[in-house]
Structures are given as C-alpha cells and as structure tokens.
Design an enzyme around this catalytic site. Structure first.
Site, mmCIF file in Angstrom:
data_model
loop_
_atom_site.group_PDB
_atom_site.id
_atom_site.type_symbol
_atom_site.label_atom_id
_atom_site.label_comp_id
_atom_site.label_asym_id
_atom_site.label_seq_id
_atom_site.Cartn_x
_atom_site.Cartn_y
_atom_site.Cartn_z
ATOM 1 N N ASN A 1 3.182 -2.138 -0.161
ATOM 2 C CA ASN A 1 2.504 -2.928 -1.104
ATOM 3 C C ASN A 1 1.150 -3.447 -0.442
ATOM 4 O O ASN A 1 1.376 -4.160 0.644
ATOM 5 C CB ASN A 1 3.159 -3.958 -1.610
ATOM 6 C CG ASN A 1 2.385 -4.986 -2.525
ATOM 7 O OD1 ASN A 1 1.293 -4.601 -2.919
ATOM 8 N ND2 ASN A 1 3.092 -6.427 -2.764
ATOM 9 N N LYS B 1 -1.210 -5.030 -1.563
ATOM 10 C CA LYS B 1 -1.764 -6.345 -1.976
ATOM 11 C C LYS B 1 -3.271 -5.874 -2.084
ATOM 12 O O LYS B 1 -3.649 -4.785 -2.677
ATOM 13 C CB LYS B 1 -1.563 -7.104 -0.984
ATOM 14 C CG LYS B 1 0.158 -7.422 -0.771
ATOM 15 C CD LYS B 1 0.523 -8.663 -0.073
ATOM 16 C CE LYS B 1 2.039 -8.591 -0.074
ATOM 17 N NZ LYS B 1 2.774 -9.776 0.746
ATOM 18 N N HIS C 1 6.234 -9.608 -8.378
ATOM 19 C CA HIS C 1 6.209 -10.111 -6.950
ATOM 20 C C HIS C 1 5.694 -11.453 -6.869
ATOM 21 O O HIS C 1 5.329 -12.088 -7.856
ATOM 22 C CB HIS C 1 4.783 -9.425 -6.343
ATOM 23 C CG HIS C 1 4.775 -9.478 -4.935
ATOM 24 N ND1 HIS C 1 4.107 -10.569 -4.470
ATOM 25 C CD2 HIS C 1 5.108 -8.755 -3.933
ATOM 26 C CE1 HIS C 1 4.332 -10.384 -3.004
ATOM 27 N NE2 HIS C 1 4.968 -9.135 -2.711
ATOM 28 N N GLU D 1 3.838 -13.367 -5.217
ATOM 29 C CA GLU D 1 2.732 -13.856 -5.352
ATOM 30 C C GLU D 1 2.178 -13.822 -6.789
ATOM 31 O O GLU D 1 1.413 -14.862 -7.093
ATOM 32 C CB GLU D 1 1.493 -12.949 -4.456
ATOM 33 C CG GLU D 1 1.911 -13.261 -2.934
ATOM 34 C CD GLU D 1 1.796 -12.049 -2.186
ATOM 35 O OE1 GLU D 1 1.220 -10.914 -2.396
ATOM 36 O OE2 GLU D 1 2.248 -11.813 -0.989
ATOM 37 N N GLU E 1 12.958 -9.862 -1.946
ATOM 38 C CA GLU E 1 11.838 -10.124 -1.012
ATOM 39 C C GLU E 1 12.212 -11.803 -0.958
ATOM 40 O O GLU E 1 11.420 -12.394 -1.854
ATOM 41 C CB GLU E 1 10.580 -9.846 -1.621
ATOM 42 C CG GLU E 1 10.141 -8.416 -1.646
ATOM 43 C CD GLU E 1 8.948 -8.083 -1.381
ATOM 44 O OE1 GLU E 1 8.683 -7.331 -0.690
ATOM 45 O OE2 GLU E 1 7.824 -8.803 -2.116
ATOM 46 N N GLY F 1 5.038 -12.287 4.915
ATOM 47 C CA GLY F 1 4.176 -12.647 5.836
ATOM 48 C C GLY F 1 4.259 -13.461 6.850
ATOM 49 O O GLY F 1 3.278 -14.112 7.429
ATOM 50 N N SER G 1 8.311 -9.055 6.289
ATOM 51 C CA SER G 1 8.044 -8.921 7.608
ATOM 52 C C SER G 1 8.929 -7.611 8.072
ATOM 53 O O SER G 1 9.470 -7.662 9.071
ATOM 54 C CB SER G 1 8.536 -10.259 8.477
ATOM 55 O OG SER G 1 7.635 -11.431 7.961
ATOM 56 N N GLY H 1 2.384 -6.241 5.054
ATOM 57 C CA GLY H 1 1.276 -6.044 6.225
ATOM 58 C C GLY H 1 1.341 -4.642 6.976
ATOM 59 O O GLY H 1 0.143 -4.236 7.060
HETATM 60 P P1 13P Z 1 5.016 -8.309 4.553
HETATM 61 O O1 13P Z 1 5.422 -7.000 4.536
HETATM 62 O O2 13P Z 1 3.448 -8.471 5.001
HETATM 63 O O3 13P Z 1 5.965 -9.626 5.001
HETATM 64 O O4 13P Z 1 5.088 -8.417 3.044
HETATM 65 C C1 13P Z 1 6.259 -8.165 2.125
HETATM 66 C C2 13P Z 1 5.748 -8.146 0.446
HETATM 67 O O5 13P Z 1 5.264 -8.966 0.130
HETATM 68 C C3 13P Z 1 5.747 -6.611 0.260
HETATM 69 O O6 13P Z 1 5.704 -6.816 -1.311
#
Ligand code: 13P
Length: 262
Positions: free
Chosen positions: A12, A14, A104, A106, A174, A180, A220, A242
């Site tokens: 992802n 983002k 998600h 977010e 998640e 993150g 993460s 990330g």
């Molecule tokens: P990270 O791998 O950066 O923690 O993000 C996870 C995520 O939100 C994937 O959708």
C-alpha cells in the site's frame, strides 16, 4: 480438508510515488523478482498506487506481461454521478485492477468512513468484479478496553452485512497502533485475531469461504519480521506500508520463503 491459500504480499503506497516513479518502481520490482527467480506460487504480489499512477502501471504490466497485480487504495460506493473527487469501481475495473483496498484505518479516521460506508464500498467493489482488501483493526484504546479481537471482528461483521464473501475477499488485519509505528504486533497476536476473523467468516459465509479467504497482517511489516507472521497458520500474507516503498525491502518481503527458509 487441506486448503491451500497462496500467500499474498501487497504494497500500500499510500500518497507516495507519482506516475513516473511508479513506472520505475514496478519495472525494477519485476526485474528484481525475475532475477531472484521468484515463484509466484510462493507469494502473489500486488501494489496499490495512488489513482493517478494506475493507468501507467496498467500500461507497463500489460505491455511487459508482468506477473504483478495492482489495485486502488479506495473506491466510491457510487457507480457514477455528482460525487466530486471520487473514483468509481467501474473505472478501476476498466484499468484491469484486480483488487481495491477498502476501510483502511486512515480512511476511517482521517475521512470519517463509517462501517456503513465500508459495507457500501465492499458491495460496490463486487458490483464491478473487484476483490476488496478489507481492512479492520483496533486502536490502542480499543486494545486496552476490549482486547484485540472485538473491534476487528465487529468491523468485519458490519462490512460483510448483505455481502456474498464468496465473490472474492481478502481481509487485512491492521492494528491501528502498529501502523507506521515501527512496533508490529507479535505473530501470536496476529494469529489470534486472524483466527477469530476466520471463525466469523465461517459463521457468515460458510466453511469453504472461510478456508479459502486470505487474511493478511499489516502494521510495521519488514523483511526482518515477515517470516514470523507467515509461520502462523491463519496469517496468509501482509499489507505493507512504508517498507513497500523500498525496492530491496519489498522484494525481500515477497521472497520471505527463500531468504528466511520459512
Ligand atoms: P506500515 O507498514 O507503514 O506500518 O503501514 C501499514 C499499512 O497501513 C498498510 O496498509
């Protein structure tokens, strides 16, 4: 009955990488996996670029016949009309997207998406032949108050209300506190919630769908910890944020079987 679920590693992106960077990244990812003789039966690979990149990714993937899937990070619950800024599942399907991320955290926190919105989006994805990658997960507060499984399970039930999960579904667990943060859940925590989610899938959609639906862990994930998650019986892959933007890291995550001997 032994059911085999092909592990699924999804990146992802983002709001990162423009369409030119996307072309370069996907091309290099394909080379890197080809160089390493990656067997896609060991892990299916998908990327989720920003909407403005998808046409470029489609052109590259189809021209070079790359074994990499892709999808949108969201879609509208509507098919067309006066919805400024939204993107229809019909448009994603036209770009040969196989998947679409829905719900998600977010989107839920920054854009106020409710369980009802998520449910409507899952239905929209199915109307257009897209496979939802449905995200569920608890906040740190939820974890303290209700334990790990309660909120993700409730979100899954709400998202699947009136949905035929047999039309295609991937679930991504998640935990919001792990996204993150550099602080991933433990494999045992991921397994516990994945098992609870699979049990609910069985209740809602039947044993066959529950046994064949892939449940991912996200939060993460890195090359250094991916193998520990994939060793768990109910964790079938990862939704990577990330680390999916770093070519070597992502390519290494995809090849989790080889490089760690899992
Ligand atoms: P990270 O791998 O950066 O923690 O993000 C996870 C995520 O939100 C994937 O959708």
């Amino acid at each position: 009955m032994a059911v085999s679920r092909t592990p699924f590693i999804a990146g992802n992106w983002k709001m990162n990488l423009d369409h030119l960077q996307a072309i370069a990244f996907v091309q290099k990812l394909a080379w890197s996996l080809a160089d390493a003789k990656h067997d896609f039966a060991d892990a299916e690979v998908a990327v989720f670029p920003p909407f403005t990149d998808i046409r470029s990714v489609q052109t590259l993937v189809s021209a070079d016949d790359l074994p990499i899937a892709y999808g949108g990070q969201d879609l509208s619950q509507h098919d067309s009309g006066a919805y400024t800024g939204e993107v229809s599942g019909a448009f994603l399907a036209k770009l040969d997207c196989r998947y679409v991320i829905i719900g998600h955290s977010e989107r839920r926190t920054l854009h106020g998406e409710s369980d009802a919105d998520v449910n409507a989006k899952v239905k929209a994805a199915h109307r257009h032949g897209l496979i939802p990658v449905l995200c569920v997960g608890e906040t740190a507060d939820d974890l303290e108050q209700h334990g790990a499984s309660a909120v993700p399970v409730a979100q899954l039930r709400a998202a699947l209300d009136g949905v035929d999960a047999g039309k295609g579904l991937v679930v991504a667990y998640e935990p919001v506190w792990a996204i993150g943060s550099g602080k991933a859940a433990t494999p045992e925590q991921a397994q516990q919630v994945a098992a609870a989610l699979r049990a609910v899938l069985g209740e809602i959609a039947g044993d066959e769908v529950a046994a064949s639906t892939r449940i991912l862990y996200g939060g993460s994930v890195k090359a250094a910890n991916i193998a520990s998650f994939l060793r768990e019986p109910d964790v079938d892959g990862a939704l990577v944020g990330g680390a999916s933007l770093d070519l070597d890291e992502f390519s290494s995550i995809v090849r989790f079987k080889k490089h760690v001997g899992a």
